[in-house]
Design a protein around this motif. Structure first.
Motif, short mmCIF file in Angstrom:
data_model
loop_
_atom_site.label_atom_id
_atom_site.label_comp_id
_atom_site.label_asym_id
_atom_site.label_seq_id
_atom_site.Cartn_x
_atom_site.Cartn_y
_atom_site.Cartn_z
N ARG A 10 0.86 -1.17 0.00
CA ARG A 10 0.00 0.00 0.00
C ARG A 10 0.90 1.23 0.00
O ARG A 10 2.11 1.11 0.00
CB ARG A 10 -0.93 0.00 1.21
CG ARG A 10 -0.17 -0.17 2.53
CD ARG A 10 -1.12 -0.36 3.72
NE ARG A 10 -0.40 -0.69 4.93
CZ ARG A 10 0.13 0.19 5.75
NH1 ARG A 10 0.05 1.49 5.47
NH2 ARG A 10 0.75 -0.17 6.85
N ARG A 11 0.32 2.40 0.02
CA ARG A 11 1.12 3.62 0.05
C ARG A 11 1.76 3.72 1.43
O ARG A 11 1.09 3.92 2.44
CB ARG A 11 0.23 4.83 -0.21
CG ARG A 11 1.01 6.14 -0.37
CD ARG A 11 0.05 7.30 -0.58
NE ARG A 11 0.76 8.54 -0.79
CZ ARG A 11 1.11 9.01 -1.96
NH1 ARG A 11 0.81 8.32 -3.05
NH2 ARG A 11 1.76 10.15 -2.09
N VAL A 12 3.06 3.60 1.50
CA VAL A 12 3.76 3.56 2.79
C VAL A 12 5.03 4.39 2.73
O VAL A 12 5.56 4.70 1.67
CB VAL A 12 4.13 2.12 3.20
CG1 VAL A 12 2.90 1.28 3.45
CG2 VAL A 12 5.03 1.49 2.17
N ASN A 13 5.52 4.70 3.91
CA ASN A 13 6.84 5.26 4.08
C ASN A 13 7.52 4.35 5.08
O ASN A 13 7.32 4.48 6.29
CB ASN A 13 6.75 6.70 4.61
CG ASN A 13 8.11 7.38 4.66
OD1 ASN A 13 9.09 6.84 4.15
ND2 ASN A 13 8.18 8.52 5.31
N ALA A 14 8.26 3.38 4.61
CA ALA A 14 8.75 2.29 5.44
C ALA A 14 10.25 2.38 5.68
O ALA A 14 11.00 2.94 4.87
CB ALA A 14 8.43 0.94 4.80
N HIS A 15 10.64 1.85 6.82
CA HIS A 15 12.06 1.64 7.10
C HIS A 15 12.40 0.17 6.81
O HIS A 15 11.69 -0.73 7.25
CB HIS A 15 12.36 1.93 8.57
CG HIS A 15 12.66 3.38 8.83
ND1 HIS A 15 12.80 3.89 10.09
CD2 HIS A 15 12.86 4.42 7.99
CE1 HIS A 15 13.08 5.18 10.01
NE2 HIS A 15 13.11 5.52 8.75
N ILE A 16 13.46 -0.04 6.06
CA ILE A 16 13.87 -1.39 5.67
C ILE A 16 15.28 -1.64 6.21
O ILE A 16 16.16 -0.77 6.12
CB ILE A 16 13.89 -1.57 4.14
CG1 ILE A 16 12.53 -1.14 3.54
CG2 ILE A 16 14.23 -3.00 3.77
CD1 ILE A 16 11.38 -1.98 3.97
#
Length: 334
Positions: A10-16
């Motif tokens: 989905r539309r996300v702002n993720a830390h990987i």
């Protein structure tokens, strides 16, 4: 590797976070909420490559989304090893027998669940249960078998808590907590006891308007959200605990320090300027219930000289509130 479905679908702002050790064990972690609560997405063993000179990101997706990916704050290198123990950020009593502890980082669940790691004085003892929050691994919920006593301060001792890297508290923590449930005020529990509408000329008092409140009840009140107004301007009171029998000065925020030698003073968010000839003053609690009202007149001074300024109007007897107002108010003696 393939992580749980819809984690980043989905539309996300993720830390990987991607980890690889010398043996070729790869692990991918992600926090889709852009925080530090990383969850394992998958792992694999691949020791094909042992050295590299470059790093890149390859995205395989439908053409409709080919320009919808952004990567930033990239770090490639040795993993930063956490060697710092967790720090207590906040401790808060949330119910009669419950309190929450917020730490600076995710915690080792086993260390959290040990109720012997928490002890409160004043006969409370160890909690009945200790649990990590379901969505925040840095938040601990404690439930005690004994209820806290109102308006009582407790000392909580915390020890043995570890973060997920195994870093334990270097020394026990001690935190002071006060359990306070304010009473509900009735009409005339708190009264306007003095009114100072005309500070000029200054005669020993600060050159600033004020009113004085008096808690004539045996109750304890939290004044945050209470209001003071004159029908034109309304000011909200800041957080302040008014004890039974206590007096409190209300004045403009910028004049609070001028009253330090006369007693405790606080400043409402806005100050309703007091009209010298007379005004209609109201005190209301946080629900809007009327606690006191005084419609004063300059004639209540009973002294033409004192009515010209520099003297306060004082309530003669705060226990005789059924008397006509004009007979129960007078000019200050000095």
């Amino acid at each position: 590797m393939d992580g749980p479905d819809a984690t980043v679908g989905r539309r996300v702002n993720a830390h990987i976070r991607v980890l690889r050790d010398e043996a070729g064990n790869w692990e991918v972690y992600a926090d889709p909420e852009n925080g530090e609560n990383f969850a394992l997405q998958g792992s694999v063993v691949d020791a094909t490559h042992t050295t590299s000179a470059y790093f890149g990101v390859y995205v395989k997706h439908t053409s409709s989304r080919r320009d919808a990916f952004f990567f930033d704050d990239i770090y490639v290198g040795n993993q930063v090893v956490d060697q710092a123990p967790p720090a207590l950020v906040q401790a808060e009593i949330v119910a009669a027998n419950q309190l929450d502890l917020l730490f600076s980082e995710p915690l080792n669940p086993q260390s959290v669940l040990n109720v012997g790691h928490y002890e409160m004085d004043n006969g409370i003892g160890n909690p009945l249960t200790a649990q990590l929050d379901a969505s925040n691994p840095a938040l601990v919920h404690l439930v005690f078998a004994v209820d806290f006593q109102n308006n009582t301060t407790y000392l909580l001792r915390i020890s043995g808590i570890e973060d997920v890297s195994g870093n334990a508290l270097a020394a026990p923590l001690e935190v002071s907590l006060t359990y306070f449930v304010p009473d509900v005020a009735a009409f005339k529990d708190v009264i306007i006891n003095e009114i100072f509408p005309d500070p000029t000329p200054p005669l020993g008092l600060p050159n600033a308007e004020y009113i004085e409140l008096y808690n004539r009840s045996d109750k304890t009140f939290e004044l945050q959200g209470w209001t003071f107004d004159n029908g034109t301007t309304t000011g909200s009171l800041p957080a302040y605990v008014l004890a039974p029998g206590a007096y409190l000065i209300l004045t403009r925020e910028q004049d609070v320090s001028a009253f330090e030698s006369f007693g405790t003073a606080i400043g409402p968010s806005s100050w309703p300027s007091l009209v010298n000839s007379g005004d209609n003053l109201s005190l209301m609690d946080h629900t809007g219930a009327l606690i006191d009202r005084v419609d004063y007149l300059q004639s209540w001074y009973g002294d033409a000289t004192k009515a010209q300024g520099g003297y306060a109007l004082e309530l003669i007897n705060p226990e005789q509130l059924l008397c006509p107002a004009k007979t129960n108010w007078t000019a200050s003696v000095s």
